[in-house]
Design a protein around this motif. Structure first.
Motif, PDB file in Angstrom:
ATOM      1  N   ARG A  91      35.461  -4.100 -17.757  1.00 31.47           N
ATOM      2  CA  ARG A  91      35.982  -3.382 -18.918  1.00 31.47           C
ATOM      3  C   ARG A  91      37.424  -3.022 -18.864  1.00 31.47           C
ATOM      4  O   ARG A  91      38.303  -2.462 -19.635  1.00 31.47           O
ATOM      5  CB  ARG A  91      35.095  -2.243 -19.244  1.00 31.47           C
ATOM      6  CG  ARG A  91      35.067  -0.984 -18.286  1.00 31.47           C
ATOM      7  CD  ARG A  91      34.283  -0.019 -18.657  1.00 31.47           C
ATOM      8  NE  ARG A  91      34.341   1.046 -17.684  1.00 31.47           N
ATOM      9  CZ  ARG A  91      33.936   2.178 -17.726  1.00 31.47           C
ATOM     10  NH1 ARG A  91      33.282   2.649 -18.913  1.00 31.47           N
ATOM     11  NH2 ARG A  91      33.850   2.723 -16.567  1.00 31.47           N
ATOM     12  N   PHE A  92      37.799  -3.110 -17.335  1.00 35.95           N
ATOM     13  CA  PHE A  92      39.184  -2.784 -17.025  1.00 35.95           C
ATOM     14  C   PHE A  92      40.113  -4.027 -16.893  1.00 35.95           C
ATOM     15  O   PHE A  92      41.224  -3.817 -16.899  1.00 35.95           O
ATOM     16  CB  PHE A  92      39.274  -1.913 -15.809  1.00 35.95           C
ATOM     17  CG  PHE A  92      38.737  -0.677 -15.720  1.00 35.95           C
ATOM     18  CD1 PHE A  92      39.304   0.323 -16.575  1.00 35.95           C
ATOM     19  CD2 PHE A  92      37.183  -0.290 -15.056  1.00 35.95           C
ATOM     20  CE1 PHE A  92      38.673   1.628 -16.656  1.00 35.95           C
ATOM     21  CE2 PHE A  92      36.766   0.807 -15.237  1.00 35.95           C
ATOM     22  CZ  PHE A  92      37.329   2.036 -15.903  1.00 35.95           C
ATOM     23  N   MET A  93      39.508  -5.084 -17.078  1.00 37.18           N
ATOM     24  CA  MET A  93      40.367  -6.321 -17.164  1.00 37.18           C
ATOM     25  C   MET A  93      40.842  -6.415 -18.716  1.00 37.18           C
ATOM     26  O   MET A  93      40.021  -6.171 -19.433  1.00 37.18           O
ATOM     27  CB  MET A  93      39.655  -7.652 -16.758  1.00 37.18           C
ATOM     28  CG  MET A  93      39.114  -7.493 -15.303  1.00 37.18           C
ATOM     29  SD  MET A  93      38.366  -9.041 -14.749  1.00 37.18           S
ATOM     30  CE  MET A  93      39.660 -10.193 -14.746  1.00 37.18           C
ATOM     31  N   THR A  94      42.012  -7.406 -18.665  1.00 42.94           N
ATOM     32  CA  THR A  94      42.616  -7.524 -19.991  1.00 42.94           C
ATOM     33  C   THR A  94      42.760  -9.138 -19.994  1.00 42.94           C
ATOM     34  O   THR A  94      42.523  -9.739 -18.876  1.00 42.94           O
ATOM     35  CB  THR A  94      43.865  -6.811 -20.187  1.00 42.94           C
ATOM     36  OG1 THR A  94      44.868  -7.530 -19.283  1.00 42.94           O
ATOM     37  CG2 THR A  94      43.707  -5.209 -20.204  1.00 42.94           C
ATOM     38  N   ARG A 123      43.820 -22.455 -19.711  1.00 47.16           N
ATOM     39  CA  ARG A 123      44.662 -21.696 -20.297  1.00 47.16           C
ATOM     40  C   ARG A 123      44.308 -21.420 -21.820  1.00 47.16           C
ATOM     41  O   ARG A 123      44.651 -20.269 -22.221  1.00 47.16           O
ATOM     42  CB  ARG A 123      46.356 -22.420 -20.464  1.00 47.16           C
ATOM     43  CG  ARG A 123      46.765 -22.589 -19.000  1.00 47.16           C
ATOM     44  CD  ARG A 123      48.046 -23.256 -19.221  1.00 47.16           C
ATOM     45  NE  ARG A 123      48.833 -23.143 -17.844  1.00 47.16           N
ATOM     46  CZ  ARG A 123      49.329 -24.154 -17.131  1.00 47.16           C
ATOM     47  NH1 ARG A 123      49.021 -25.462 -17.666  1.00 47.16           N
ATOM     48  NH2 ARG A 123      49.784 -23.901 -15.866  1.00 47.16           N
ATOM     49  N   GLU A 124      43.802 -22.189 -22.415  1.00 44.51           N
ATOM     50  CA  GLU A 124      43.433 -21.917 -23.864  1.00 44.51           C
ATOM     51  C   GLU A 124      42.055 -21.546 -24.100  1.00 44.51           C
ATOM     52  O   GLU A 124      41.851 -20.735 -24.985  1.00 44.51           O
ATOM     53  CB  GLU A 124      43.641 -23.275 -24.532  1.00 44.51           C
ATOM     54  CG  GLU A 124      45.261 -23.826 -24.866  1.00 44.51           C
ATOM     55  CD  GLU A 124      45.096 -25.057 -25.664  1.00 44.51           C
ATOM     56  OE1 GLU A 124      44.300 -25.480 -26.203  1.00 44.51           O
ATOM     57  OE2 GLU A 124      46.365 -25.606 -25.613  1.00 44.51           O
ATOM     58  N   GLN A 125      41.214 -21.696 -23.420  1.00 47.00           N
ATOM     59  CA  GLN A 125      39.618 -21.437 -23.626  1.00 47.00           C
ATOM     60  C   GLN A 125      39.562 -20.290 -22.560  1.00 47.00           C
ATOM     61  O   GLN A 125      39.019 -19.051 -22.930  1.00 47.00           O
ATOM     62  CB  GLN A 125      38.886 -22.535 -23.509  1.00 47.00           C
ATOM     63  CG  GLN A 125      39.370 -23.836 -24.569  1.00 47.00           C
ATOM     64  CD  GLN A 125      39.241 -23.370 -25.915  1.00 47.00           C
ATOM     65  OE1 GLN A 125      38.407 -22.612 -26.324  1.00 47.00           O
ATOM     66  NE2 GLN A 125      40.107 -23.805 -26.612  1.00 47.00           N
ATOM     67  N   ALA A 126      39.516 -20.570 -21.461  1.00 46.88           N
ATOM     68  CA  ALA A 126      38.840 -19.620 -20.403  1.00 46.88           C
ATOM     69  C   ALA A 126      39.853 -18.132 -20.568  1.00 46.88           C
ATOM     70  O   ALA A 126      39.296 -17.293 -20.476  1.00 46.88           O
ATOM     71  CB  ALA A 126      38.977 -20.134 -18.912  1.00 46.88           C
ATOM     72  N   ALA A 127      41.142 -18.447 -20.591  1.00 43.94           N
ATOM     73  CA  ALA A 127      41.784 -17.324 -20.624  1.00 43.94           C
ATOM     74  C   ALA A 127      41.829 -16.153 -21.517  1.00 43.94           C
ATOM     75  O   ALA A 127      41.898 -15.049 -21.802  1.00 43.94           O
ATOM     76  CB  ALA A 127      43.455 -17.604 -20.206  1.00 43.94           C
ATOM     77  N   ALA A 128      41.293 -16.996 -22.807  1.00 41.92           N
ATOM     78  CA  ALA A 128      41.480 -16.189 -24.186  1.00 41.92           C
ATOM     79  C   ALA A 128      40.137 -15.877 -24.299  1.00 41.92           C
ATOM     80  O   ALA A 128      39.751 -14.665 -24.990  1.00 41.92           O
ATOM     81  CB  ALA A 128      42.085 -16.975 -25.197  1.00 41.92           C
ATOM     82  N   LYS A 129      38.960 -16.484 -24.120  1.00 40.52           N
ATOM     83  CA  LYS A 129      37.626 -16.383 -24.611  1.00 40.52           C
ATOM     84  C   LYS A 129      36.768 -15.965 -23.662  1.00 40.52           C
ATOM     85  O   LYS A 129      35.671 -15.563 -23.871  1.00 40.52           O
ATOM     86  CB  LYS A 129      37.216 -17.721 -25.288  1.00 40.52           C
ATOM     87  CG  LYS A 129      38.139 -18.154 -26.462  1.00 40.52           C
ATOM     88  CD  LYS A 129      37.491 -19.260 -27.047  1.00 40.52           C
ATOM     89  CE  LYS A 129      38.335 -19.873 -28.192  1.00 40.52           C
ATOM     90  NZ  LYS A 129      38.034 -21.021 -28.899  1.00 40.52           N
ATOM     91  N   LEU A 130      36.901 -16.209 -22.407  1.00 37.22           N
ATOM     92  CA  LEU A 130      35.770 -15.875 -21.327  1.00 37.22           C
ATOM     93  C   LEU A 130      35.545 -14.235 -21.248  1.00 37.22           C
ATOM     94  O   LEU A 130      34.481 -13.828 -21.298  1.00 37.22           O
ATOM     95  CB  LEU A 130      36.426 -16.486 -19.952  1.00 37.22           C
ATOM     96  CG  LEU A 130      35.306 -15.914 -18.722  1.00 37.22           C
ATOM     97  CD1 LEU A 130      34.002 -16.637 -19.208  1.00 37.22           C
ATOM     98  CD2 LEU A 130      36.022 -16.467 -17.574  1.00 37.22           C
ATOM     99  N   LEU A 131      36.605 -13.459 -21.092  1.00 35.95           N
ATOM    100  CA  LEU A 131      36.206 -12.047 -20.856  1.00 35.95           C
ATOM    101  C   LEU A 131      35.794 -11.551 -22.178  1.00 35.95           C
ATOM    102  O   LEU A 131      34.689 -10.644 -21.826  1.00 35.95           O
ATOM    103  CB  LEU A 131      37.605 -11.410 -20.545  1.00 35.95           C
ATOM    104  CG  LEU A 131      37.631  -9.917 -20.183  1.00 35.95           C
ATOM    105  CD1 LEU A 131      36.531  -9.551 -19.198  1.00 35.95           C
ATOM    106  CD2 LEU A 131      38.815  -9.395 -20.215  1.00 35.95           C
ATOM    107  N   PRO A 132      36.032 -11.766 -23.169  1.00 35.41           N
ATOM    108  CA  PRO A 132      35.232 -11.182 -24.505  1.00 35.41           C
ATOM    109  C   PRO A 132      33.711 -11.449 -24.679  1.00 35.41           C
ATOM    110  O   PRO A 132      32.833 -10.862 -24.667  1.00 35.41           O
ATOM    111  CB  PRO A 132      36.097 -11.664 -25.776  1.00 35.41           C
ATOM    112  CG  PRO A 132      37.543 -11.996 -25.131  1.00 35.41           C
ATOM    113  CD  PRO A 132      37.254 -12.376 -23.924  1.00 35.41           C
TER     114      PRO A 132
END
Length: 153
Positions: A91-94, A123-132
């Protein structure tokens, strides 16, 4: 498992999925979430030892089921207290943190990430979609007091 949510193939669902599918991208997802390159030596060590990093648990699970089988990656699981630690850590990661992690592993792992297709995926998938996807999944599991089982075949 049928109907598993694959974070890079579809938009984040309204209701949290009951299962996540990493396909063959477990190691790459782990690299992205931790900002460290995980090679075969690390994964062999991991089979023998239990990592203490909740970011690692988010992809591979906190605990091993049973003993160490030969030549087979063991089933793993996370209990509610492990899931709480995962949620607390993530939850502290962005997205900025994740993008920084991705760029770092792409730089230090030139041979592993030589493929333009894999670089684009990171860059396009992991970075944008993994955390959410991870946060939605683990928050729902925590809310329902569930355990999570990891099948890494």
């Amino acid at each position: 498992m049928e109907d598993a949510y694959t974070f890079w193939l579809s938009a984040l669902p309204e209701r949290a999925p009951y299962s996540l599918n990493f396909s063959k991208f477990y190691k790459h997802s782990l690299d992205a979430i931790t900002g460290r390159l995980h090679d075969h030596r690390f994964l062999q060590t991991f089979i023998d030892e239990e990592p203490e990093d909740p970011r690692f648990w988010a992809v591979y699970g906190a605990r091993r089921i049973g003993w160490k089988p030969k030549h087979v990656f063991p089933f793993r699981y996370s209990l509610p207290e492990d899931i709480q630690a995962i949620v607390d850590e993530l939850r502290f990661m962005t997205e900025v943190d994740l993008r920084r992690n991705v760029e770092h592993v792409l730089e230090v792992g030139e041979d592993r990430y030589a493929s333009e297709v894999l670089q684009r995926w990171m860059r396009e998938q992991a970075a944008a979609k993994l955390l959410p996807a991870l946060l939605q999944f683990y928050r729902a599991a925590l809310e329902d007091s569930e355990i999570v089982v990891y099948w890494l075949a």
